[in-house]
Design an enzyme around this catalytic site. Structure first.
Site, PDB file in Angstrom:
ATOM      1  N   ASP A   1       0.917  -1.253   0.066  1.00 12.28           N
ATOM      2  CA  ASP A   1       0.081  -0.042  -0.082  1.00 12.28           C
ATOM      3  C   ASP A   1       0.985   1.242  -0.181  1.00 12.28           C
ATOM      4  OD1 ASP A   1      -2.510   1.930   0.567  1.00 12.28           O
ATOM      5  OD2 ASP A   1      -3.395  -0.199   0.909  1.00 12.28           O
TER       6      ASP A   1
ATOM      7  N   HIS B   1      -3.861   6.410   2.550  1.00 14.82           N
ATOM      8  CA  HIS B   1      -4.795   4.949   1.947  1.00 14.82           C
ATOM      9  C   HIS B   1      -4.286   3.778   2.869  1.00 14.82           C
ATOM     10  CE1 HIS B   1      -5.592   1.650  -0.887  1.00 14.82           C
ATOM     11  NE2 HIS B   1      -6.428   2.527  -1.367  1.00 14.82           N
TER      12      HIS B   1
ATOM     13  N   SER C   1     -10.915  -0.870  -2.312  1.00 10.37           N
ATOM     14  CA  SER C   1      -9.507  -0.762  -1.380  1.00 10.37           C
ATOM     15  C   SER C   1      -9.968  -0.908   0.112  1.00 10.37           C
ATOM     16  CB  SER C   1      -8.933   0.473  -1.484  1.00 10.37           C
ATOM     17  OG  SER C   1      -8.291   0.599  -2.736  1.00 10.37           O
TER      18      SER C   1
END
Length: 667
Positions: free
Chosen positions: A44, A121, A445
């Protein structure tokens, strides 16, 4: 191989899935001690280690089998920032720098040359998969409760492969190196919330996720990947290899009702994440009115005065128009915007940090009637509140990519759906230019680490299960109605009842997946056979296996791959395929077949009764499928379920009749 750039793709969700920390001893969390000892790796954008969700309070020592570690770098001290929760943190950059042809400028791109997260994220996905519990969490009061990961006792290892270039880019070379490092380090499951946007490229040449995930699964590591955010169009699903657990995004039973009070004292409800105080009564305008001096919601300039200090009503079709209209109103100094959207996308937030409320076309029409019938229309926008439970339905999210798989139509994708709409998770404190520890994000995600957390629990409970067995357990036990028995719809244009191309086996049901009864198992040899049937040559397959492989000669059907689903994209004549199931339940068990045939399709199963005992643990059966259609059709859906009175092992079936057209001269 040539490198490519990849794009990046909770207080209620775990309770919704039946994994509440307050539930009884039948709960998978209780049975696995919260996943203690399992190691979840994530590829990530990095991690913000100071977040409370990465506290190691109450955790025992780091598993002795762990071979990984942490790398110091810019604003990241390995000794200080890693602990018994965050046991690994590496970053991979050489591939990206080779792609852009120069060292990464961290000042220009607001990045850290370290595992630290500049985008938010990776911090968010990590908190969903295995974050420690944090009480009294919320986004400015919305979604108030305890934030935690699916496996709060698991350990986390971050492999930073994505960087803050145009929203997040990740190179093939860095991804592949991170996969191999994670395999060496000893992770048990990998959560990969990214993917390549071009679904056609996979056919020409396999990418790093395809190859890296093969390497991992060959070593017994489950790989969970996002299905992509290209929905609701068909054939948009990515990460389609059969060894990958591919995850679609669904909503949960939580909404954020937001009152819209018109000047006539009538109040209608929209959906938003409006924080702070109400706007007070303000002028309400419809910029697309031909009598208003404005270029309209979609095309107004920042100098447009028609909405300055006012609330605008805009009608849009689709996410792009919604975001464009909201941005235009904000840039023109509007006070807020009411978006009437006909796309079926009912997510609350349409633009960050700007008063933006979504309503249906019907509600928007009622507001428009009020505007047209009033000389000086006014409106008041009030703060949102959190609602949990009925009547909020469960849906496959509008953005969630759909099947069938383009590279391999006979392999059902996505495999399963998990919560991915408006999920509260940890973020860096500067996220959205606000001072906040938690924020709502949506996407496959967010669904992916939900499934990765559940896989971690299943690995803890069944350490001898292969990645294929775990995938089978999840797919064959999914909810095809919501947890309360209500139908699941797939948001789209139009919205429809969800089918396997929307959510695979259904919405993940973790407690049932812990005891599936039977599993469809596979190993590396089966996946090599799959690559051969797709037509990969020996040199291409070498990238996966790293050893010489010769594909067998003769005809081999991809339909015989031992998947927990059956997908026949081109049924012309009667077709037979085989499957085998392994008993993981009571030693002495008898299962009977229950078939729901797709419309116009006849299905027979032989034998239709499976008997297991101390010597018979795996049984093979055949499925014969034929069509009564005399014309080509679209897909229709059914299921094959093996039942023993305790378990229901359900395989989704998708069939399309395709009869070859004659090229004879009929004249």
């Amino acid at each position: 191989m040539p490198s490519r750039l990849h794009k990046l793709k909770t207080t209620r969700s775990w309770d919704y899935l039946g994994l509440s920390s307050s539930h009884s001893s039948t709960n998978l969390l209780y049975e696995t001690n919260n996943g203690d000892g399992i190691i979840i790796g994530l590829l990530d954008t990095g991690i913000w280690p100071e977040s409370e969700v990465f506290s190691d309070k109450g955790l025992g020592p780091i598993p002795s089998r762990w071979k990984g570690g942490c790398s110091s770098g810019q604003s990241f001290n390995a000794t200080k920032h890693c602990n018994r929760k965050l046991i690994g943190a590496r970053y991979f950059l050489k591939g990206l720098e080779a792609e852009i042809g120069e060292p990464l400028n961290t000042t220009e791109y607001l990045e850290y040359l370290s595992p630290r997260d500049a985008l938010g994220h990776g911090t968010h996905t990590s908190s969903i998969a295995g974050g420690s519990p944090v009480v009294n969490a919320s986004y400015y009061g919305l979604g108030f409760g305890t934030v935690r990961g699916g496996a709060p006792g698991a350990r986390l290892a971050m492999y930073k492969v994505c960087w803050n270039l145009e929203g997040g880019f990740c190179s093939d070379a860095d991804i592949l190196k991170a996969f191999d490092k994670a395999i060496h380090d000893g992770v048990d499951v990998l959560s990969v919330s990214l993917g390549y946007n071009d679904i056609f490229t996979e056919i020409i040449k396999p990418d790093s996720i395809l190859i890296g995930s093969f390497h991992a699964v060959s070593q017994g590591i489950s790989v969970v990947c996002a299905a992509g955010n290209g929905g609701p169009s068909a054939q948009t699903v990515i990460n389609t290899a059969p060894w990958i657990l591919t995850v679609a995004a669904s909503s949960i039973d939580r909404s954020f009702p937001t009152p819209i009070t018109l000047g006539n004292n009538r109040t209608v409800m929209g959906q938003a994440m409006l924080i702070g105080n109400h706007t007070g009564f303000a002028s309400l305008v419809y910029p697309d009115d031909p009598h208003v001096e404005s270029a309209g919601c979609l095309y107004m300039s920042p100098n447009d005065t028609s909405v300055a200090g006012k609330v605008a009503l805009c009608f849009t079709s689709g996410t792009y128009e919604t975001e464009s209209a909201a941005s235009s109103v904000e840039e023109a100094r509007g006070l807020g915007v009411i978006i009437a959207e006909n796309s079926g996308n009912t997510q609350a937030s349409c633009i960050s940090d700007f008063p933006c409320i979504k309503v249906s076309y019907e509600t928007g029409s009622q507001i428009l009637y009020y505007i047209s019938s009033t000389r000086h229309p006014h409106v008041r926008l009030s703060p949102s509140k959190t609602h949990v439970g009925k009547p909020v339905p469960t849906n496959v999210a509008y953005f969630s990519s759909r099947g069938p798989s383009f590279p391999s139509p006979a392999v059902l994708k996505p495999d399963i759906a998990g919560p991915g709409a408006e999920i509260l998770g940890a973020v860096p404190p500067f996220y959205l230019k606000k001072s906040t520890k938690f924020a709502f994000l949506s996407g496959t995600s967010m669904a992916t680490p939900h499934i990765a957390g559940i896989v971690a629990l299943l690995k803890s409970l069944h350490p001898d299960w292969s990645p294929a067995a775990i995938k089978s357990a999840i797919v064959t036990t999914g909810w095809t109605t919501d947890p309360s028995g209500e139908p699941i719809f797939a948001k789209g244009d139009p919205t429809k009842l969800a089918d396997p191309f929307d959510f695979g086996g259904g919405i993940v049901n973790p407690n049932r997946a812990a005891d599936p009864g039977l599993v469809y198992d596979m190993g590396t040899a089966d996946y090599i056979h799959y690559l051969c049937t797709l037509g990969y040559n020996n040199s291409a397959i070498f990238q996966f296996t790293e050893q010489s492989i010769r594909c067998p000669t003769g005809e081999h059907s991809i339909l015989d791959l031992n998947l927990p689903s059956i997908t026949i994209p081109s049924l012309q004549n009667s077709t037979s395929l085989t499957r085998n199931v392994t008993n993981v339940g009571a030693v002495n068990s008898t299962y009977k077949a229950s078939i729901i045939s797709p419309a116009g399709i006849t299905i027979t199963v032989k034998p239709d009764t499976l008997i297991f005992n101390s010597t018979i643990k795996t049984v093979t059966f055949s499925v014969t499928v034929s069509s009564i259609h005399q014309v080509n059709t679209e897909y229709s859906f059914g299921s094959l379920t093996w039942v023993d009175g305790v378990h229901a092992v359900r395989s989704p079936i998708s069939v399309r009749t395709m009869i070859e057209e004659s090229y004879a001269n009929d004249s």
